[in-house]
Scaffold this active site. Structure first.
Site, mmCIF file in Angstrom:
data_model
loop_
_atom_site.group_PDB
_atom_site.id
_atom_site.type_symbol
_atom_site.label_atom_id
_atom_site.label_comp_id
_atom_site.label_asym_id
_atom_site.label_seq_id
_atom_site.Cartn_x
_atom_site.Cartn_y
_atom_site.Cartn_z
ATOM 1 N N ASP A 48 0.838 -1.202 0.000
ATOM 2 C CA ASP A 48 0.000 0.000 0.000
ATOM 3 C C ASP A 48 0.877 1.258 0.000
ATOM 4 O O ASP A 48 0.362 2.376 -0.039
ATOM 5 C CB ASP A 48 -1.022 -0.005 1.139
ATOM 6 C CG ASP A 48 -0.390 -0.032 2.512
ATOM 7 O OD1 ASP A 48 0.848 -0.129 2.611
ATOM 8 O OD2 ASP A 48 -1.138 0.046 3.514
ATOM 9 N N SER A 49 2.206 1.056 -0.016
ATOM 10 C CA SER A 49 3.115 2.189 -0.276
ATOM 11 C C SER A 49 2.783 2.822 -1.619
ATOM 12 O O SER A 49 3.222 3.940 -1.917
ATOM 13 C CB SER A 49 4.577 1.710 -0.256
ATOM 14 O OG SER A 49 4.747 0.579 -1.085
ATOM 15 N N ASP A 87 -0.916 -6.192 -0.031
ATOM 16 C CA ASP A 87 -1.300 -5.569 1.243
ATOM 17 C C ASP A 87 -2.807 -5.441 1.396
ATOM 18 O O ASP A 87 -3.509 -5.042 0.456
ATOM 19 C CB ASP A 87 -0.721 -4.142 1.310
ATOM 20 C CG ASP A 87 0.550 -4.088 2.117
ATOM 21 O OD1 ASP A 87 0.810 -5.002 2.924
ATOM 22 O OD2 ASP A 87 1.305 -3.108 1.932
ATOM 23 N N LYS A 116 -0.914 -9.508 3.139
ATOM 24 C CA LYS A 116 -0.131 -9.003 4.272
ATOM 25 C C LYS A 116 -0.998 -8.013 5.040
ATOM 26 O O LYS A 116 -1.704 -7.216 4.422
ATOM 27 C CB LYS A 116 1.156 -8.314 3.770
ATOM 28 C CG LYS A 116 1.949 -7.635 4.876
ATOM 29 C CD LYS A 116 3.341 -7.256 4.432
ATOM 30 C CE LYS A 116 3.451 -5.947 3.696
ATOM 31 N NZ LYS A 116 3.006 -4.759 4.455
ATOM 32 N N GLU A 118 -1.335 -5.307 8.559
ATOM 33 C CA GLU A 118 -0.829 -4.578 9.724
ATOM 34 C C GLU A 118 -1.879 -4.673 10.823
ATOM 35 O O GLU A 118 -2.971 -5.174 10.598
ATOM 36 C CB GLU A 118 -0.611 -3.098 9.378
ATOM 37 C CG GLU A 118 0.427 -2.862 8.315
ATOM 38 C CD GLU A 118 0.649 -1.375 8.013
ATOM 39 O OE1 GLU A 118 0.331 -0.513 8.854
ATOM 40 O OE2 GLU A 118 1.156 -1.087 6.912
ATOM 41 N N GLU A 185 9.258 -4.170 10.266
ATOM 42 C CA GLU A 185 9.655 -2.869 9.725
ATOM 43 C C GLU A 185 10.207 -1.988 10.839
ATOM 44 O O GLU A 185 9.562 -1.811 11.887
ATOM 45 C CB GLU A 185 8.442 -2.188 9.058
ATOM 46 C CG GLU A 185 8.786 -0.811 8.497
ATOM 47 C CD GLU A 185 7.779 -0.261 7.508
ATOM 48 O OE1 GLU A 185 6.799 -0.955 7.157
ATOM 49 O OE2 GLU A 185 7.986 0.893 7.058
HETATM 50 O O1 KIV Z 1 3.511 -1.017 1.592
HETATM 51 C C1 KIV Z 1 4.646 -1.461 1.487
HETATM 52 O O2 KIV Z 1 5.328 -1.307 0.472
HETATM 53 C C2 KIV Z 1 5.203 -2.182 2.615
HETATM 54 C C3 KIV Z 1 6.684 -2.287 2.673
HETATM 55 C C4 KIV Z 1 7.263 -0.988 3.041
HETATM 56 C C5 KIV Z 1 7.126 -3.376 3.543
HETATM 57 O O3 KIV Z 1 4.498 -2.617 3.477
#
Ligand code: KIV
Length: 268
Positions: A48-49, A87, A116, A118, A185
């Site tokens: 989600d970056s 994500d 993934k 959080e 992270e």
């Molecule tokens: O969103 C992302 O790219 C990430 C990485 C920074 C690990 O979670």
């Protein structure tokens, strides 16, 4: 070029057991996913970056499920061998039920092979349920960028002994709950090493030192095109010149050799 077998979760576990480093990078579209896949990256993370490096926001909070599905589908078109991890964006898992619905969408509509997420605290219950439904899951510990407004900035996590113990316990509980991988992270090197040695599932680090089982960075950071100051844990692999393909190949080679991250990329 003959294609070697697609990367599976069991292959990632085998790499951990054999001490072979796992190279992971983010990608958000077909062209870059192809570059990464051809360079031998084992895990492509549709992170989600993308909210920051593609959409231009200052945080990942505005990213939606539809955005993730769009970019996951696009990245999947360029990928042949790497495991495609995607994500769960901000508030995609407010309850176990929503987590199941949204993880299913990422897999069915987005082509994700693993999700993934959080969100410490709520993670355990959700990971248990996703694992029970055979949804491959990576739990993201340490700095959680989706909580930036709550924690008030992007800071190293787990420096105090209570927080370090909490993270270690959480990592072991997540493995028991069925997580297939962990992502750490911005965690001090000593804690990241202890966590990596305490679980049998692969641990991918970003700003977590060289002893994790693998490394991940944001593609735009390694190509030196992220606006503003680059994070301390990152490295511009374009600095040595050459093509984007050569920069990605250098990243993969340095991760495999254990020369990235170096001491200047590590937190104490
Ligand atoms: O969103 C992302 O790219 C990430 C990485 C920074 C690990 O979670």
């Amino acid at each position: 070029m003959p294609m070697t077998a697609p990367i599976s979760l069991s292959r990632l576990r085998e790499m951990k057991q054999q001490g072979e480093k796992i190279a992971c990078l983010t990608a958000y579209d077909a062209s870059f996913a192809r570059v990464l896949d051809e360079a031998g990256v084992e895990v492509i993370l549709v992170g989600d970056s993308l909210g920051m490096v593609i959409q231009g926001h200052t945080t990942t909070v505005p990213v939606t499920m539809d955005d993730m599905i769009y970019h996951s589908r696009a990245a999947g078109q360029g990928n042949r061998r790497a495991l495609l991890m995607v994500d769960m964006p901000f508030m995609a898992c407010p309850t176990v039920e929503w987590a199941l619905v949204n993880a299913t969408r990422l897999m069915q509509a987005g082509g994700a092979q693993a999700v993934k997420l959080e969100g410490s605290g709520v993670q355990l219950e959700i990971v248990t349920e996703l694992a029970r439904r055979s949804i491959p899951v990576c739990a993201h510990l340490g700095l959680q960028p989706q909580s930036v407004h709550k924690i008030g900035g992007y800071r190293v996590q787990g420096r105090e002994s209570a927080a370090a113990k909490g993270m270690l316990d959480n990592a072991m509980q997540l493995e028991k709950a069925g997580a297939d991988a962990l992502l750490l992270e911005c965690v001090p090197e000593s804690l990241a090493t202890e966590i990596t040695e305490s679980v049998t599932i692969p641990v991918i680090g970003i700003g977590a030192g060289p002893r994790c089982d693998g490394q991940v960075l944001v593609l735009h950071d390694i190509l030196g095109v992220t606006p503003g100051k680059a994070p301390r844990f990152s490295k511009n692999f374009m600095n040595e010149g050459g093509s984007i393909q050569a920069a990605v190949a250098r990243y993969v080679a340095e991760v495999k050799a254990g020369t990235f991250p170096a001491q200047q990329h590590v937190f104490e």
